[in-house]
Design an enzyme around this catalytic site. Sequence first.
Site, mmCIF file in Angstrom:
data_model
loop_
_atom_site.group_PDB
_atom_site.id
_atom_site.type_symbol
_atom_site.label_atom_id
_atom_site.label_comp_id
_atom_site.label_asym_id
_atom_site.label_seq_id
_atom_site.Cartn_x
_atom_site.Cartn_y
_atom_site.Cartn_z
ATOM 1 N N THR A 81 17.516 47.122 37.134
ATOM 2 C CA THR A 81 17.134 45.768 37.562
ATOM 3 C C THR A 81 15.632 45.525 37.488
ATOM 4 O OG1 THR A 81 16.918 44.409 39.558
ATOM 5 C CG2 THR A 81 17.325 46.722 39.921
ATOM 6 N N GLU B 112 14.107 44.239 39.732
ATOM 7 C CA GLU B 112 13.585 44.527 41.084
ATOM 8 C C GLU B 112 12.786 45.828 41.089
ATOM 9 O OE1 GLU B 112 13.928 42.792 44.253
ATOM 10 O OE2 GLU B 112 14.388 41.165 42.879
ATOM 11 N N TYR C 109 16.999 48.091 48.337
ATOM 12 C CA TYR C 109 17.827 47.945 47.126
ATOM 13 C C TYR C 109 17.089 48.508 45.913
ATOM 14 C CZ TYR C 109 19.794 45.435 43.058
ATOM 15 O OH TYR C 109 20.314 45.106 41.822
ATOM 16 N N LYS D 253 17.961 51.651 43.489
ATOM 17 C CA LYS D 253 18.174 51.446 42.053
ATOM 18 C C LYS D 253 17.208 52.292 41.215
ATOM 19 C CE LYS D 253 21.497 48.326 41.227
ATOM 20 N NZ LYS D 253 22.559 48.471 40.218
HETATM 21 P P1 NAP Z 1 28.100 41.419 42.130
HETATM 22 O O1 NAP Z 1 28.685 40.130 41.672
HETATM 23 O O2 NAP Z 1 27.570 41.551 43.501
HETATM 24 O O3 NAP Z 1 29.225 42.550 41.898
HETATM 25 C C1 NAP Z 1 29.063 43.848 42.415
HETATM 26 C C2 NAP Z 1 30.311 44.643 42.136
HETATM 27 O O4 NAP Z 1 30.148 45.963 42.698
HETATM 28 C C3 NAP Z 1 31.583 44.054 42.778
HETATM 29 O O5 NAP Z 1 32.663 44.232 41.882
HETATM 30 C C4 NAP Z 1 31.768 44.942 44.005
HETATM 31 O O6 NAP Z 1 33.112 45.060 44.413
HETATM 32 C C5 NAP Z 1 31.312 46.281 43.442
HETATM 33 N N1 NAP Z 1 30.994 47.256 44.496
HETATM 34 C C6 NAP Z 1 30.166 47.100 45.552
HETATM 35 N N2 NAP Z 1 30.136 48.228 46.285
HETATM 36 C C7 NAP Z 1 30.978 49.101 45.673
HETATM 37 C C8 NAP Z 1 31.391 50.421 45.960
HETATM 38 N N3 NAP Z 1 30.948 51.095 47.030
HETATM 39 N N4 NAP Z 1 32.263 51.026 45.123
HETATM 40 C C9 NAP Z 1 32.757 50.365 44.051
HETATM 41 N N5 NAP Z 1 32.412 49.104 43.740
HETATM 42 C C10 NAP Z 1 31.527 48.482 44.530
HETATM 43 O O7 NAP Z 1 26.924 41.872 41.139
HETATM 44 P P2 NAP Z 1 26.562 41.361 39.663
HETATM 45 O O8 NAP Z 1 25.640 40.198 39.788
HETATM 46 O O9 NAP Z 1 27.785 41.262 38.857
HETATM 47 O O10 NAP Z 1 25.656 42.568 39.156
HETATM 48 C C11 NAP Z 1 26.231 43.687 38.483
HETATM 49 C C12 NAP Z 1 25.267 44.863 38.544
HETATM 50 O O11 NAP Z 1 24.039 44.506 37.944
HETATM 51 C C13 NAP Z 1 24.912 45.324 39.950
HETATM 52 O O12 NAP Z 1 24.749 46.724 39.879
HETATM 53 C C14 NAP Z 1 23.584 44.665 40.234
HETATM 54 O O13 NAP Z 1 22.849 45.415 41.173
HETATM 55 C C15 NAP Z 1 22.957 44.699 38.856
HETATM 56 N N6 NAP Z 1 22.009 43.641 38.545
HETATM 57 C C16 NAP Z 1 22.364 42.328 38.700
HETATM 58 C C17 NAP Z 1 21.469 41.338 38.346
HETATM 59 C C18 NAP Z 1 21.824 39.880 38.469
HETATM 60 O O14 NAP Z 1 20.912 39.054 38.402
HETATM 61 N N7 NAP Z 1 23.095 39.531 38.610
HETATM 62 C C19 NAP Z 1 20.203 41.684 37.819
HETATM 63 C C20 NAP Z 1 19.889 43.026 37.680
HETATM 64 C C21 NAP Z 1 20.798 43.994 38.021
HETATM 65 P P3 NAP Z 1 33.746 44.097 45.554
HETATM 66 O O15 NAP Z 1 34.132 42.834 44.836
HETATM 67 O O16 NAP Z 1 34.899 44.899 46.029
HETATM 68 O O17 NAP Z 1 32.678 43.887 46.587
HETATM 69 O O1 G4F Z 2 18.792 34.975 44.394
HETATM 70 P P1 G4F Z 2 18.136 36.098 45.086
HETATM 71 O O2 G4F Z 2 18.778 36.585 46.336
HETATM 72 O O3 G4F Z 2 17.999 37.241 44.010
HETATM 73 P P2 G4F Z 2 17.067 38.544 43.933
HETATM 74 O O4 G4F Z 2 16.574 38.968 45.246
HETATM 75 O O5 G4F Z 2 16.050 38.276 42.879
HETATM 76 O O6 G4F Z 2 18.105 39.654 43.432
HETATM 77 C C1 G4F Z 2 18.995 39.401 42.349
HETATM 78 O O7 G4F Z 2 18.347 39.669 41.130
HETATM 79 C C2 G4F Z 2 17.947 41.042 40.955
HETATM 80 C C3 G4F Z 2 17.253 41.139 39.590
HETATM 81 O O8 G4F Z 2 15.891 40.888 39.755
HETATM 82 C C4 G4F Z 2 19.180 41.920 41.007
HETATM 83 F F1 G4F Z 2 18.832 43.215 40.819
HETATM 84 C C5 G4F Z 2 19.862 41.755 42.350
HETATM 85 O O9 G4F Z 2 21.071 42.524 42.334
HETATM 86 C C6 G4F Z 2 20.221 40.282 42.545
HETATM 87 O O10 G4F Z 2 21.194 39.922 41.610
HETATM 88 O O11 G4F Z 2 16.627 35.717 45.447
HETATM 89 C C7 G4F Z 2 15.709 35.258 44.470
HETATM 90 C C8 G4F Z 2 14.424 34.787 45.152
HETATM 91 C C9 G4F Z 2 13.858 35.777 46.162
HETATM 92 O O12 G4F Z 2 12.448 35.856 46.027
HETATM 93 C C10 G4F Z 2 14.179 35.152 47.510
HETATM 94 O O13 G4F Z 2 13.232 35.449 48.544
HETATM 95 O O14 G4F Z 2 14.740 33.605 45.884
HETATM 96 C C11 G4F Z 2 14.128 33.681 47.162
HETATM 97 N N1 G4F Z 2 14.869 32.835 48.091
HETATM 98 C C12 G4F Z 2 14.371 31.729 48.696
HETATM 99 N N2 G4F Z 2 15.285 31.207 49.523
HETATM 100 C C13 G4F Z 2 16.138 33.015 48.517
HETATM 101 C C14 G4F Z 2 16.397 31.986 49.429
HETATM 102 N N3 G4F Z 2 17.067 33.946 48.200
HETATM 103 C C15 G4F Z 2 18.285 33.844 48.796
HETATM 104 N N4 G4F Z 2 19.248 34.735 48.461
HETATM 105 N N5 G4F Z 2 18.574 32.854 49.721
HETATM 106 C C16 G4F Z 2 17.667 31.908 50.064
HETATM 107 O O15 G4F Z 2 17.926 31.032 50.878
#
Ligand code: NAP
Ligand code: G4F
Length: 375
Positions: free
Chosen positions: A127, A129, A151, A155
């Site tokens: 990520t 992050e 987190y 990671k």
């Molecule tokens: P998400 O929608 O939160 O999905 C997370 C998945 O992980 C869900 O299927 C969840 O299952 C499963 N999970 C959680 N805890 C688990 C455990 N203990 N054992 C097995 N499965 C588990 O996340 P996403 O947005 O699709 O992201 C996918 C991956 O990319 C994650 O690793 C996230 O950290 C990483 N990532 C995401 C972003 C982003 O912007 N979306 C960016 C960078 C990296 P349940 O449905 O059962 O909870």
């Molecule tokens: O949408 P966010 O919660 O995403 P964040 O923290 O960037 O994390 C997501 O992206 C990561 C990749 O960079 C992944 F690794 C991670 O698994 C996840 O998918 O927050 C984005 C930004 C933050 O700076 C937060 O402080 O939005 C700001 N924010 C402002 N108001 C808020 C809010 N975030 C959330 N969730 N809720 C608010 O009300």
Amino acid sequence: MKTALITGITGQDGSFLSEFLLSKGYEVHGTIRRSSVDYRERIAHLEGQPKFHLHYADLGDSMSLIRVISKVRPDEIYNLAAQSHVQVSFDSPEFTANVDATGVLRILEAVRLSGLADTCHIYQASTSELYGKVEEVPQNEETPFHPYSPYAVAKLYGHWIVKEYREAYNMFCCSGILFNHESERRGETFVTRKITLAAARIAQGKQSKLYLGNLSSLRDWGYAKDYVECMWLMLQNDKPEDFVIATGIQHSVRDFCYYAFKHVGIELEFVGEGADEKGVIKSITPQLSAVNKRLTVGDVLIEVSADFFRPTDVVNLWGDPSKAKEKLGWNPQKTTFEELVKIMVDADMAKVAVERAGESIRTNLVEYLEKGIVK
Ligand code: NAP
Ligand code: G4F
């Protein structure tokens, strides 16, 4: 015919990746967790397809991982499972470390114990992050990491253990350093989805205000459907390498609000600063005014709440996707920011409209039952 195993298949990325791999003819297996309520909404449309299979496993449970990996014997593993919410990681840091750090190690060891170390290609969901308190803008594969949440620290372990197994055991394992990617399937507590749902509810009279944290935070937001293709391309590469996956374009949370509300017919202007900043209605389209007469110019729709501030916040993420573009031929601009906002807002407008229709049917039904019109 290849076989893939996706951990985290019920998540946003897992569902898009499943569709993508099925379209390529893959046999797709995924891990799910037992839950007292059904959380399989994102993959419900795939269940029952002959090439789509689900298995119970948890990243905290080595035995379940060894069992599923040795049974499926996948050609490719996509480790998407994680406690993926940054703010939640401050409340559950130990759980986050167990899943997001040690969980990665468990997958790698399960592959070795199953005798698949020489054949199985592994993708790890790293990520942006990891860049955290950023040391350079924009960020690329050489930018130093500075994780800034439990987190991100977890990671970082996942990222380094993948690199270690690649070098120590010559395994084909690599990490995608993915910047934020969103969609109509994004979890509702991430900021983009929280905004698009609120815009839809406010436009349709189901919510009056949206409370957010840091409006100035900057992100490089892409479309999840485009990003899963890049995960696959990484595993088809001739050698295992890490890649930054991003659009190369940055916006603030405030910008996201502006575009989302604009799309439902409300132009916002932001007044005040810091915790006193507010998003106020500057103008409303005649079409929206006709259907929601309660909205008025000058109404405050967005306020800042300290509840959504993080103990440490990552505020300047901006990715440089040049390497993925050049080496994998991936297109970082397939879906633009404006298109992404539109996709999400349109989906939430439809979702809210369906909910409202359901409510109205229920209300009418109760009335008809009371009046004895229907029995
Ligand atoms: P998400 O929608 O939160 O999905 C997370 C998945 O992980 C869900 O299927 C969840 O299952 C499963 N999970 C959680 N805890 C688990 C455990 N203990 N054992 C097995 N499965 C588990 O996340 P996403 O947005 O699709 O992201 C996918 C991956 O990319 C994650 O690793 C996230 O950290 C990483 N990532 C995401 C972003 C982003 O912007 N979306 C960016 C960078 C990296 P349940 O449905 O059962 O909870
Ligand atoms: O949408 P966010 O919660 O995403 P964040 O923290 O960037 O994390 C997501 O992206 C990561 C990749 O960079 C992944 F690794 C991670 O698994 C996840 O998918 O927050 C984005 C930004 C933050 O700076 C937060 O402080 O939005 C700001 N924010 C402002 N108001 C808020 C809010 N975030 C959330 N969730 N809720 C608010 O009300």
